[in-house]
Scaffold this motif. Structure first.
Motif, mmCIF file in Angstrom:
data_model
loop_
_atom_site.group_PDB
_atom_site.id
_atom_site.type_symbol
_atom_site.label_atom_id
_atom_site.label_comp_id
_atom_site.label_asym_id
_atom_site.label_seq_id
_atom_site.Cartn_x
_atom_site.Cartn_y
_atom_site.Cartn_z
ATOM 1 N N MET A 104 0.812 -1.410 -0.017
ATOM 2 C CA MET A 104 0.017 -0.107 -0.056
ATOM 3 C C MET A 104 0.925 1.217 0.056
ATOM 4 S SD MET A 104 -2.890 1.042 2.763
ATOM 5 C CE MET A 104 -2.480 2.289 3.763
ATOM 6 N N VAL A 105 0.712 2.096 -1.057
ATOM 7 C CA VAL A 105 1.574 3.312 -1.365
ATOM 8 C C VAL A 105 0.571 4.413 -1.070
ATOM 9 C CG1 VAL A 105 3.022 4.662 -2.590
ATOM 10 C CG2 VAL A 105 3.122 2.141 -2.838
ATOM 11 N N GLY A 106 0.530 4.906 0.236
ATOM 12 C CA GLY A 106 -0.676 5.619 0.672
ATOM 13 C C GLY A 106 0.079 6.980 0.984
ATOM 14 N N LEU A 107 -0.905 8.026 1.822
ATOM 15 C CA LEU A 107 -0.701 9.410 1.968
ATOM 16 C C LEU A 107 0.563 9.309 3.078
ATOM 17 C CD1 LEU A 107 -4.224 10.798 2.120
ATOM 18 C CD2 LEU A 107 -2.785 10.539 0.043
ATOM 19 N N ASP A 108 0.687 8.355 3.569
ATOM 20 C CA ASP A 108 1.784 8.292 4.695
ATOM 21 C C ASP A 108 3.264 8.749 3.933
ATOM 22 O OD1 ASP A 108 0.351 7.594 7.060
ATOM 23 O OD2 ASP A 108 0.076 5.860 5.823
#
Length: 309
Positions: free
Chosen positions: A190-194
């Motif tokens: 998961m390549v998210g907003l973090d």
């Protein structure tokens, strides 16, 4: 050169989708096997047109485009995010009909077949809502085992949302599909907003891209002006986030990110719909990217995009 990553991008182009697709087409370590289309930034039909146009601009018209589903799994359809990406998806660049055509297979059929034929090798990078991926899971019970990796742009663990206080837009636009995907047992990153909120690009960055690649770099630079302007309207004056390209880069350069392995669930409750949460059941873990070498990611992106022409 190391073995190429065999990649399909599930996409709703979209300005940063265009950047991601251009990058994937130009990166020597990626073999781009196809694009599948989904709603989000634009309608699915517009996404198909835009995907074909991007491949035409790139001279990659042999890359197949499969059209996906047109609305979420259970929720009613959402309007496209024209305020972010423009009425046609490419900022102020007007629409034009492509020469090419979509293939006869639907996106879920194409994804399931390719995962079966390339068992353990195929990487799917969804950079829109996860509706097509969930449908492929429905279509083929072996899909989660057949696909090598799913590297998705979406969600956040600690950063909060960008469309509601809780939710990132791709997950919010089909939380039921996202929950199905995260619970599937597939190998998911998961390549998210973090991480994507840490990768910010200013106008001068895109000017450098145009200087290095005067034809296609100029297209991206022109699109970026609309995108950057949107960011200023929400009070962000230090650049636009490199959301979708970061997911493509994570497919081939995982060393630029630090993952945290945790089980992820998606809220489908109206109050927190689309929130990505720590799961309480026994589902397999997802590699959630939590830190990033943003300077190195931007350097990598610019280096590849400079070779577009």
């Amino acid at each position: 050169m190391p073995k190429q990553v065999k990649l399909i991008i599930d996409t709703d182009p979209g300005i940063d989708d265009a950047m991601a697709i251009f990058y994937a087409a130009a990166a020597p370590e990626i073999e781009l096997l196809g694009l599948t289309t989904i709603f989000g930034n634009v309608t699915t039909q517009m996404a198909t047109r835009n995907a074909l146009r991007l491949l035409e601009w790139l001279g990659h018209e042999n890359v197949p485009v499969a059209q996906g589903l047109s609305q979420p799994r259970e929720l009613p359809p959402f309007p496209p995010t024209a305020i972010v990406h423009g009425e046609e998806g490419f900022g102020d660049i007007p629409a034009a009909e492509p020469r090419g055509a979509k293939i006869k297979e639907t996106a879920p059929e194409f994804l399931a077949r390719m995962a079966r034929e390339l068992k353990g090798e195929l990487v799917i990078c969804p950079i829109g809502p996860l509706t097509n991926i969930a449908a492929a899971l429905d279509l083929d019970p072996e899909f989660a085992k057949n696909v090598g990796r799913i590297v998705l742009m979406g969600g956040s663990l600690e950063e909060g949302g960008n469309i509601t206080p809780h939710a990132e837009a791709n997950i919010y636009h089909d939380p039921h599909a996202a929950e199905c995907v995260f619970a599937s047992g597939a190998n998911i990153t998961m390549v998210g907003l973090d991480v994507t909120h840490r990768i910010l690009c200013t106008a001068s960055y895109f000017d450098a891209m145009e200087a290095a690649a005067p034809r296609l770099g100029a297209l991206i630079n022109k699109m970026s002006r609309f995108y950057l302007h949107f960011y200023t309207t929400v009070g962000k004056h230090d650049g636009c986030s490199l959301h979708d390209p970061a997911a493509i880069i994570a497919c081939t350069h995982p060393e630029l990110f630090t993952p945290r392995a945790v089980p992820v669930a998606v809220s489908c409750n109206p109050e927190t719909s689309g929130a990505t949460l720590l799961a309480s059941d026994a589902r397999p873990s997802t590699d959630v990217l939590m830190t990033v070498d943003a300077i190195a990611v931007k350097r990598q992106f610019l280096s590849v995009m400079s070779n577009l022409d």
